[in-house]
Design an enzyme around this catalytic site. Sequence first.
Site, PDB file in Angstrom:
ATOM      1  N   ARG A   1      11.929 -25.471 -39.789  1.00 51.73           N
ATOM      2  CA  ARG A   1      12.794 -24.383 -39.359  1.00 51.73           C
ATOM      3  C   ARG A   1      14.139 -24.495 -40.088  1.00 51.73           C
ATOM      4  O   ARG A   1      14.420 -25.507 -40.726  1.00 51.73           O
ATOM      5  CB  ARG A   1      13.004 -24.390 -37.838  1.00 51.73           C
ATOM      6  CG  ARG A   1      13.480 -25.757 -37.345  1.00 51.73           C
ATOM      7  CD  ARG A   1      14.404 -25.704 -36.202  1.00 51.73           C
ATOM      8  NE  ARG A   1      15.657 -25.060 -36.494  1.00 51.73           N
ATOM      9  CZ  ARG A   1      16.642 -25.608 -37.235  1.00 51.73           C
ATOM     10  NH1 ARG A   1      16.522 -26.811 -37.791  1.00 51.73           N
ATOM     11  NH2 ARG A   1      17.776 -24.957 -37.433  1.00 51.73           N
ATOM     12  N   GLY A   2      14.930 -23.405 -39.922  1.00 50.69           N
ATOM     13  CA  GLY A   2      16.171 -23.319 -40.694  1.00 50.69           C
ATOM     14  C   GLY A   2      15.820 -22.525 -41.943  1.00 50.69           C
ATOM     15  O   GLY A   2      14.860 -22.868 -42.656  1.00 50.69           O
ATOM     16  N   ALA A   3      16.587 -21.459 -42.190  1.00 48.67           N
ATOM     17  CA  ALA A   3      16.191 -20.499 -43.232  1.00 48.67           C
ATOM     18  C   ALA A   3      15.904 -21.143 -44.601  1.00 48.67           C
ATOM     19  O   ALA A   3      14.833 -20.907 -45.183  1.00 48.67           O
ATOM     20  CB  ALA A   3      17.253 -19.406 -43.333  1.00 48.67           C
TER      21      ALA A   3
ATOM     22  N   ARG B   1       7.284 -15.516 -39.283  1.00 48.02           N
ATOM     23  CA  ARG B   1       8.582 -15.298 -38.624  1.00 48.02           C
ATOM     24  C   ARG B   1       9.293 -14.163 -39.357  1.00 48.02           C
ATOM     25  O   ARG B   1       9.296 -14.139 -40.587  1.00 48.02           O
ATOM     26  CB  ARG B   1       9.468 -16.564 -38.656  1.00 48.02           C
ATOM     27  CG  ARG B   1       8.953 -17.701 -37.798  1.00 48.02           C
ATOM     28  CD  ARG B   1      10.009 -18.795 -37.638  1.00 48.02           C
ATOM     29  NE  ARG B   1      10.969 -18.483 -36.581  1.00 48.02           N
ATOM     30  CZ  ARG B   1      12.043 -19.214 -36.335  1.00 48.02           C
ATOM     31  NH1 ARG B   1      12.313 -20.278 -37.068  1.00 48.02           N
ATOM     32  NH2 ARG B   1      12.872 -18.890 -35.351  1.00 48.02           N
TER      33      ARG B   1
ATOM     34  N   GLN C   1      18.271 -26.616 -30.566  1.00 47.25           N
ATOM     35  CA  GLN C   1      18.432 -27.152 -31.929  1.00 47.25           C
ATOM     36  C   GLN C   1      19.737 -27.925 -32.074  1.00 47.25           C
ATOM     37  O   GLN C   1      19.820 -28.891 -32.839  1.00 47.25           O
ATOM     38  CB  GLN C   1      18.398 -26.015 -32.964  1.00 47.25           C
ATOM     39  CG  GLN C   1      17.033 -25.384 -33.172  1.00 47.25           C
ATOM     40  CD  GLN C   1      16.813 -24.187 -32.276  1.00 47.25           C
ATOM     41  OE1 GLN C   1      17.387 -24.098 -31.192  1.00 47.25           O
ATOM     42  NE2 GLN C   1      15.968 -23.264 -32.692  1.00 47.25           N
TER      43      GLN C   1
ATOM     44  N   ASP D   1      20.519 -16.666 -41.159  1.00 46.56           N
ATOM     45  CA  ASP D   1      19.104 -16.396 -41.442  1.00 46.56           C
ATOM     46  C   ASP D   1      18.903 -15.166 -42.310  1.00 46.56           C
ATOM     47  O   ASP D   1      17.908 -15.048 -43.009  1.00 46.56           O
ATOM     48  CB  ASP D   1      18.323 -16.257 -40.140  1.00 46.56           C
ATOM     49  CG  ASP D   1      18.122 -17.620 -39.510  1.00 46.56           C
ATOM     50  OD1 ASP D   1      19.034 -18.089 -38.818  1.00 46.56           O
ATOM     51  OD2 ASP D   1      17.064 -18.221 -39.770  1.00 46.56           O
TER      52      ASP D   1
ATOM     53  N   ASN E   1      21.918 -14.850 -37.140  1.00 50.10           N
ATOM     54  CA  ASN E   1      21.785 -16.304 -36.991  1.00 50.10           C
ATOM     55  C   ASN E   1      21.285 -16.559 -35.576  1.00 50.10           C
ATOM     56  O   ASN E   1      21.105 -15.625 -34.777  1.00 50.10           O
ATOM     57  CB  ASN E   1      23.113 -17.011 -37.280  1.00 50.10           C
ATOM     58  CG  ASN E   1      22.939 -18.519 -37.418  1.00 50.10           C
ATOM     59  OD1 ASN E   1      22.081 -18.984 -38.168  1.00 50.10           O
ATOM     60  ND2 ASN E   1      23.713 -19.301 -36.681  1.00 50.10           N
TER      61      ASN E   1
HETATM   62  O1  MRU Z   1      15.011 -20.576 -35.032  1.00 48.86           O
HETATM   63  P1  MRU Z   1      15.605 -21.504 -36.039  1.00 48.86           P
HETATM   64  O2  MRU Z   1      15.854 -22.862 -35.509  1.00 48.86           O
HETATM   65  O3  MRU Z   1      14.843 -21.500 -37.337  1.00 48.86           O
HETATM   66  O4  MRU Z   1      17.027 -20.866 -36.358  1.00 48.86           O
HETATM   67  C1  MRU Z   1      17.791 -21.441 -37.360  1.00 48.86           C
HETATM   68  C2  MRU Z   1      19.162 -20.926 -37.462  1.00 48.86           C
HETATM   69  O5  MRU Z   1      19.550 -20.000 -36.801  1.00 48.86           O
HETATM   70  C3  MRU Z   1      20.024 -21.581 -38.504  1.00 48.86           C
HETATM   71  O6  MRU Z   1      21.360 -21.516 -38.141  1.00 48.86           O
HETATM   72  C4  MRU Z   1      19.830 -20.875 -39.843  1.00 48.86           C
HETATM   73  O7  MRU Z   1      18.486 -20.807 -40.199  1.00 48.86           O
HETATM   74  C5  MRU Z   1      20.593 -21.517 -40.928  1.00 48.86           C
HETATM   75  S1  MRU Z   1      19.945 -23.094 -41.367  1.00 48.86           S
HETATM   76  C6  MRU Z   1      20.870 -23.607 -42.657  1.00 48.86           C
END
Ligand code: MRU
Length: 359
Positions: free
Chosen positions: A54-56, A97, A204, A245, A255
């Site tokens: 996870r995380g973009a 996603r 998270q 994101d 985000n």
């Molecule tokens: O649902 P997630 O945990 O994938 O959401 C992630 C976020 O919102 C992060 O802030 C975003 O992806 C940036 S990661 C560098």
Amino acid sequence: MDLKQITHADNVRLSDDGRAVRILDQSRLPNETVYLELSSPEELYEAIASLRVRGAPAIGIFAGYALYVLALQSRETQVGPFVAECRKHRDYLNASRPTAVNLKHMLDRVLAVAESMPCADVASIQDAMGQAARAIHQEDIAMCTAISEYGLSLVKAGDGILTHCNAGPLATSRYGTGLGPLFLAKERGIPLHAWCDETRPLLQGARLTTYELQRAGIDCTLICDNMASLVMKEGKINACFVGCDRVARNGDTANKIGTSGVAILAKFYGIPFYVLGPSSTIDFTCPDGAHIPIEERAGAEIKEMFFEKPSALPEVKCYNPAFDVTDHSLITAIVTEKGICYPPFEDSFAKVFGKGAGL
Ligand code: MRU
């Protein structure tokens, strides 16, 4: 623990034999350290959908490797059917996603390699797809390093930084984006204090951000999401650093759910609110936040996960949007690998990214 073990860990990479994607399963942290090697379409899809990866930016790196790994398994010997099969895999993985645009960008990028080689043999195309996937990873390392450097220039020793969700090495490569300045500061002996929103419902902030910061020896304090206002009022926060994101052309930013609330509070208390993200997270085809698809997830995440017993009756309805959009008017600056973009964002993006971005 050595700081480099955190900032330089490849949490997403190809397996040693190059035929699977190897990840640290983020859904099991902080209590269990489990590495997975994934190679079937269903496993790869599930890893994204269940937030094992996870995380973009990390999703983008994973997606590039995933499409390559699936391409390697093809039995097609003719280019046309091979590319058609790759396209099917791209569409399937892209549906895992909807919000983080890095997923689509990186799948499209690796697929485009296959589409651009109509006269080559399948083995050469597979090879080129692998090179593209590795290049995505290397570029992310460079981008996160540059973003962290720009971010660090916005704060001074002793500052308190509020962060939401997790935008550290786990979510990216190297230092991360939103957390990058904190890791870089630590490396250089500059003291900063991180205030970490726990980030309901999937935690998270608690599970991942404090896990990374604490192990790196960075001074951090965990708070519940609803405490951010008080901490700001008490004067403990000098800046907010968050990841993203999907950033629209006008600067509206999707985000993790709760980010827009932090930005509204920051505006009220006169605290700068910075979004940090690589250009791969900017969607230049998206005019504004109203056009960003927002993922909705199962209500069980609110009622049942992380509780010994359900926190609400089973029949209680839940609404669980996983992201929200922070209006561009609340954002002090968007920190990219090419520089710090100030409002109006459409102009500063054009200046920084130019015609290549279609601006
Ligand atoms: O649902 P997630 O945990 O994938 O959401 C992630 C976020 O919102 C992060 O802030 C975003 O992806 C940036 S990661 C560098």
